[in-house]
Motif scaffolding. Structure first.
Motif, PDB file in Angstrom:
ATOM      1  N   GLU A  31       0.850  -1.192   0.000  1.00  0.00           N
ATOM      2  CA  GLU A  31       0.000   0.000   0.000  1.00  0.00           C
ATOM      3  C   GLU A  31       0.888   1.245   0.000  1.00  0.00           C
ATOM      4  N   ALA A  32       0.576   2.162  -0.910  1.00  0.00           N
ATOM      5  CA  ALA A  32       1.479   3.289  -1.163  1.00  0.00           C
ATOM      6  C   ALA A  32       1.712   4.169   0.069  1.00  0.00           C
ATOM      7  N   ALA A  78      -2.235   3.285 -18.175  1.00  0.00           N
ATOM      8  CA  ALA A  78      -0.807   3.618 -18.060  1.00  0.00           C
ATOM      9  C   ALA A  78      -0.535   5.055 -18.488  1.00  0.00           C
ATOM     10  N   MET A  79       0.568   5.596 -17.950  1.00  0.00           N
ATOM     11  CA  MET A  79       1.101   6.841 -18.487  1.00  0.00           C
ATOM     12  C   MET A  79       1.775   6.468 -19.801  1.00  0.00           C
ATOM     13  N   LYS A 115       0.243  -6.462 -11.331  1.00  0.00           N
ATOM     14  CA  LYS A 115       0.824  -5.217 -11.840  1.00  0.00           C
ATOM     15  C   LYS A 115       2.293  -5.136 -11.408  1.00  0.00           C
ATOM     16  N   GLU A 147     -11.047   3.037  -9.910  1.00  0.00           N
ATOM     17  CA  GLU A 147     -10.092   2.046  -9.385  1.00  0.00           C
ATOM     18  C   GLU A 147     -10.214   1.905  -7.861  1.00  0.00           C
ATOM     19  N   TRP A 153      -0.852  -0.528 -20.736  1.00  0.00           N
ATOM     20  CA  TRP A 153      -2.216  -0.966 -20.420  1.00  0.00           C
ATOM     21  C   TRP A 153      -3.094   0.284 -20.398  1.00  0.00           C
ATOM     22  N   ASP A 200       2.714  -0.888  -5.698  1.00  0.00           N
ATOM     23  CA  ASP A 200       1.345  -1.081  -6.202  1.00  0.00           C
ATOM     24  C   ASP A 200       0.664  -2.166  -5.377  1.00  0.00           C
ATOM     25  N   LEU A 201      -0.657  -1.995  -5.227  1.00  0.00           N
ATOM     26  CA  LEU A 201      -1.461  -2.969  -4.483  1.00  0.00           C
ATOM     27  C   LEU A 201      -1.639  -4.268  -5.259  1.00  0.00           C
ATOM     28  N   PHE A 261       2.152   4.550  -7.111  1.00  0.00           N
ATOM     29  CA  PHE A 261       0.980   3.895  -7.716  1.00  0.00           C
ATOM     30  C   PHE A 261       1.426   3.439  -9.100  1.00  0.00           C
ATOM     31  N   CYS A 262       2.366   2.484  -9.137  1.00  0.00           N
ATOM     32  CA  CYS A 262       3.186   2.320 -10.347  1.00  0.00           C
ATOM     33  C   CYS A 262       2.523   1.528 -11.452  1.00  0.00           C
ATOM     34  N   GLY A 263       1.418   0.796 -11.177  1.00  0.00           N
ATOM     35  CA  GLY A 263       0.815   0.010 -12.249  1.00  0.00           C
ATOM     36  C   GLY A 263       1.859  -0.868 -12.925  1.00  0.00           C
ATOM     37  N   HIS A 264       1.923  -0.771 -14.253  1.00  0.00           N
ATOM     38  CA  HIS A 264       2.883  -1.593 -15.002  1.00  0.00           C
ATOM     39  C   HIS A 264       4.266  -0.954 -15.069  1.00  0.00           C
ATOM     40  N   SER A 297       5.437   2.121 -16.165  1.00  0.00           N
ATOM     41  CA  SER A 297       5.905   2.837 -17.375  1.00  0.00           C
ATOM     42  C   SER A 297       7.010   3.827 -17.060  1.00  0.00           C
TER      43      SER A 297
HETATM   44  C1  SAM Z   1      -3.675   5.129 -12.692  1.00  0.00           C
HETATM   45  S1  SAM Z   1      -2.989   3.598 -12.254  1.00  0.00           S
HETATM   46  C2  SAM Z   1      -1.268   3.875 -12.447  1.00  0.00           C
HETATM   47  C3  SAM Z   1      -0.761   3.484 -13.787  1.00  0.00           C
HETATM   48  C4  SAM Z   1       0.736   3.512 -13.900  1.00  0.00           C
HETATM   49  N1  SAM Z   1       1.251   4.860 -13.755  1.00  0.00           N
HETATM   50  C5  SAM Z   1       1.218   2.902 -15.222  1.00  0.00           C
HETATM   51  O1  SAM Z   1       1.798   3.621 -16.048  1.00  0.00           O
HETATM   52  O2  SAM Z   1       0.984   1.707 -15.418  1.00  0.00           O
HETATM   53  C6  SAM Z   1      -3.137   3.569 -10.492  1.00  0.00           C
HETATM   54  C7  SAM Z   1      -2.526   2.339  -9.839  1.00  0.00           C
HETATM   55  O3  SAM Z   1      -2.626   2.517  -8.433  1.00  0.00           O
HETATM   56  C8  SAM Z   1      -2.798   1.245  -7.839  1.00  0.00           C
HETATM   57  N2  SAM Z   1      -3.330   1.498  -6.483  1.00  0.00           N
HETATM   58  C9  SAM Z   1      -4.577   1.902  -6.138  1.00  0.00           C
HETATM   59  N3  SAM Z   1      -4.635   2.158  -4.812  1.00  0.00           N
HETATM   60  C10 SAM Z   1      -3.389   1.917  -4.315  1.00  0.00           C
HETATM   61  C11 SAM Z   1      -2.797   2.023  -3.033  1.00  0.00           C
HETATM   62  N4  SAM Z   1      -3.502   2.443  -1.960  1.00  0.00           N
HETATM   63  N5  SAM Z   1      -1.480   1.709  -2.898  1.00  0.00           N
HETATM   64  C12 SAM Z   1      -0.745   1.308  -3.967  1.00  0.00           C
HETATM   65  N6  SAM Z   1      -1.257   1.176  -5.210  1.00  0.00           N
HETATM   66  C13 SAM Z   1      -2.562   1.490  -5.387  1.00  0.00           C
HETATM   67  C14 SAM Z   1      -3.695   0.484  -8.793  1.00  0.00           C
HETATM   68  O4  SAM Z   1      -3.498  -0.910  -8.641  1.00  0.00           O
HETATM   69  C15 SAM Z   1      -3.194   1.019 -10.151  1.00  0.00           C
HETATM   70  O5  SAM Z   1      -2.231   0.152 -10.694  1.00  0.00           O
END
Ligand code: SAM
Length: 219
Positions: free
Chosen positions: A16-17, A156-157, A208, A41, A153, A203-204, A182-185, A187
């Motif tokens: 968790e971030a 993604a940014m 991802k 999300e 995805w 990331d949660l 909140f790194c997702g994949h 990028s």
């Molecule tokens: C908008 S997306 C980010 C996309 C990322 N920048 C990319 O380029 O792939 C937001 C991300 O935040 C993650 N997320 C949501 N709540 C979170 C939390 N409390 N802690 C960590 N990650 C979290 C989601 O799983 C999701 O991958």
């Protein structure tokens, strides 16, 4: 014999971030580049809950970075029940509360200019904030990026936008480590590594995180 060039590191944390940020104070030379989760999300929160969480989280990031760091938000506006939600406004609310200044604001086109949007924003905001005053940019660049670039995805940014941000960090800040909580994949982390910067992502989502460990960008 010269030592081989150091390979930039990438650490991806499944967690968790905000808990991670609280447990890991930022070192000098750290900047944040992130895209905060959209309301879609975060199904556990109602709209007002998501809005407050977004402003609070942006504040946490702005107060977490060291004095020499910046926070860059990549945010796309959304249409909700016929009303546009301006994410730049939410980031601006957080910045004002933390006494951070907008260093630059760029628009990255998600669709060619003039494309009818049908309720999906054809642009994303790229917003760079700093708590400490910064000298005017040495390398002024266009403030409209004609395309965000490839997205690994849907949320993604885009990689071109990541590249523009990381080039700025390398050229005009003391950044050595890019953190995306909140790194997702991943990028921006992959692009940061391609430019020689170390990278940390949180990331949660376990899948991802696996994708973020794998993603490689070649420039
Ligand atoms: C908008 S997306 C980010 C996309 C990322 N920048 C990319 O380029 O792939 C937001 C991300 O935040 C993650 N997320 C949501 N709540 C979170 C939390 N409390 N802690 C960590 N990650 C979290 C989601 O799983 C999701 O991958």
């Amino acid at each position: 014999m010269d030592a081989p060039p150091r390979r930039p590191s990438r650490l991806i944390v499944h967690g968790e971030a905000l808990a991670w940020l609280a447990a890991h104070p930022a070192l000098p030379g750290t900047s944040v580049v992130t895209s905060l989760p959209d309301a879609s999300e975060m199904p556990a929160l109602d709209f007002e809950g998501w809005r407050s969480w977004t402003i609070d989280t942006a504040r946490r990031l702005l107060s977490w970075v060291p004095d020499d760091g910046v926070v860059v938000f990549f945010q796309s506006d959304v249409l909700r029940h016929g009303v546009w939600i301006d994410k730049a406004y939410l980031a601006g609310r957080a910045a004002e509360a933390e006494g951070a200044a907008l260093v630059w604001h760029r628009i990255a086109c998600r669709a060619p200019a003039g494309t009818p949007s049908y309720g999906r924003a054809g642009y994303s905001h790229l917003l760079c904030y700093s708590r400490t005053p910064r000298t005017p940019r040495v390398r002024p660049e266009g403030d409209v990026l004609t395309e965000v670039g490839h997205k690994p995805w849907s949320k993604a940014m885009g990689l071109s936008a990541c590249l523009a941000v990381c080039r700025y960090l390398c050229a005009e800040t003391a950044t050595r480590v890019v953190v995306d909580p909140f790194c997702g994949h991943g990028s921006v982390l992959a692009v940061a590594n391609a430019l020689g910067l170390d990278a940390v992502g949180v990331d949660l989502g376990a899948r991802k995180c696996r994708a973020a460990r794998r993603l490689v960008v070649e420039l």
